[in-house]
Design a protein around this motif. Sequence first.
Motif, PDB file in Angstrom:
ATOM      1  N   ARG A 133      42.602  67.914  20.601  1.00 19.99           N
ATOM      2  CA  ARG A 133      43.813  67.797  20.713  1.00 19.99           C
ATOM      3  C   ARG A 133      44.559  68.402  19.443  1.00 19.99           C
ATOM      4  O   ARG A 133      44.877  69.864  19.545  1.00 19.99           O
ATOM      5  N   SER A 134      43.585  68.007  18.002  1.00 20.71           N
ATOM      6  CA  SER A 134      44.264  69.063  16.991  1.00 20.71           C
ATOM      7  C   SER A 134      43.950  69.895  16.510  1.00 20.71           C
ATOM      8  O   SER A 134      44.628  71.475  16.276  1.00 20.71           O
ATOM      9  N   GLU A 135      42.812  70.251  16.885  1.00 21.91           N
ATOM     10  CA  GLU A 135      42.119  71.268  17.554  1.00 21.91           C
ATOM     11  C   GLU A 135      42.945  72.853  18.404  1.00 21.91           C
ATOM     12  O   GLU A 135      43.560  74.200  17.947  1.00 21.91           O
ATOM     13  N   ALA A 136      43.177  72.621  19.313  1.00 28.56           N
ATOM     14  CA  ALA A 136      43.983  72.893  20.550  1.00 28.56           C
ATOM     15  C   ALA A 136      45.519  72.999  19.246  1.00 28.56           C
ATOM     16  O   ALA A 136      46.277  74.265  19.737  1.00 28.56           O
ATOM     17  N   GLN A 137      46.364  72.477  18.436  1.00 25.60           N
ATOM     18  CA  GLN A 137      47.085  72.388  17.683  1.00 25.60           C
ATOM     19  C   GLN A 137      47.246  73.385  17.258  1.00 25.60           C
ATOM     20  O   GLN A 137      48.140  74.628  15.983  1.00 25.60           O
ATOM     21  N   ASP A 138      45.881  73.331  15.633  1.00 22.41           N
ATOM     22  CA  ASP A 138      45.708  74.455  14.870  1.00 22.41           C
ATOM     23  C   ASP A 138      45.858  75.139  15.659  1.00 22.41           C
ATOM     24  O   ASP A 138      46.047  76.680  14.916  1.00 22.41           O
ATOM     25  N   LEU A 139      45.016  76.008  16.732  1.00 20.10           N
ATOM     26  CA  LEU A 139      44.743  76.720  16.899  1.00 20.10           C
ATOM     27  C   LEU A 139      46.300  77.274  17.454  1.00 20.10           C
ATOM     28  O   LEU A 139      46.392  78.904  17.835  1.00 20.10           O
ATOM     29  N   ALA A 140      46.832  76.465  18.126  1.00 22.48           N
ATOM     30  CA  ALA A 140      48.759  77.031  18.605  1.00 22.48           C
ATOM     31  C   ALA A 140      49.401  77.681  17.525  1.00 22.48           C
ATOM     32  O   ALA A 140      49.794  78.941  17.198  1.00 22.48           O
ATOM     33  N   THR A 141      49.612  76.949  16.756  1.00 26.32           N
ATOM     34  CA  THR A 141      49.600  77.146  15.365  1.00 26.32           C
ATOM     35  C   THR A 141      49.351  78.346  14.757  1.00 26.32           C
ATOM     36  O   THR A 141      49.715  79.614  14.009  1.00 26.32           O
ATOM     37  N   LEU A 142      47.979  78.701  14.947  1.00 26.66           N
ATOM     38  CA  LEU A 142      47.224  80.093  14.143  1.00 26.66           C
ATOM     39  C   LEU A 142      48.161  81.485  14.872  1.00 26.66           C
ATOM     40  O   LEU A 142      48.311  82.588  14.496  1.00 26.66           O
ATOM     41  N   LEU A 143      47.959  81.148  16.466  1.00 22.05           N
ATOM     42  CA  LEU A 143      47.972  82.015  17.271  1.00 22.05           C
ATOM     43  C   LEU A 143      49.512  82.799  17.399  1.00 22.05           C
ATOM     44  O   LEU A 143      50.466  83.498  17.458  1.00 22.05           O
TER      45      LEU A 143
END
Length: 186
Positions: A133-143
């Motif tokens: 979940r935290s990696e997906a949130q980091d990725l979403a922020t990056l995108l």
Amino acid sequence: MIKKRVLTSILSIAVLAGCASTAPAPAPKPAPMANAMADADAAVKAGRTDQAYSILKAATVAHPTDKSPWLRMSQLRFDDKNYGEAIVAGLQAIERDPDDMLAYSLVAVSGLRVSSKALGDLTQKNGFSGSVRSEAQDLATLLHTKLGGPIVPVKRDEKPRAAGIRAAAPAAVPAIKCSGPFCGLN
């Protein structure tokens, strides 16, 4: 003695006949790429995308350095929602032309759709927690940062906002601590 000469002559003729060979017929030239692309387009218009894909696949063998059939195959698979094959064909097009922005777009959007589906499936199965979940949130922020869109965080107690209703964009995007396979997108 005459038998020896006749036998020797026959053997010599047989050996010489075996050595003589006709020049091999020249290999047929592959059909021009324009013909293959036109045939594939006609098959698509007729609703036979599998036939179009086969035509394009044959064109990749006949014209191994041309990106056109790979790009068209990527587009066909993307349109059919077969994102895995769209990515593979798009990467082949990029290998042949590293500056092709359509190929990059097909690969990127296909990858995002695969990721979105996988994350949706994880969420439905309640398996979307912890480091995933935290990696997906980091990725979403990056995108969001790369695409320039606002980031609207959703609190656990709060339901997601309805489509079309946007919250005010935050004043600044927080720094991203990158750890994982998507760090290279910076």
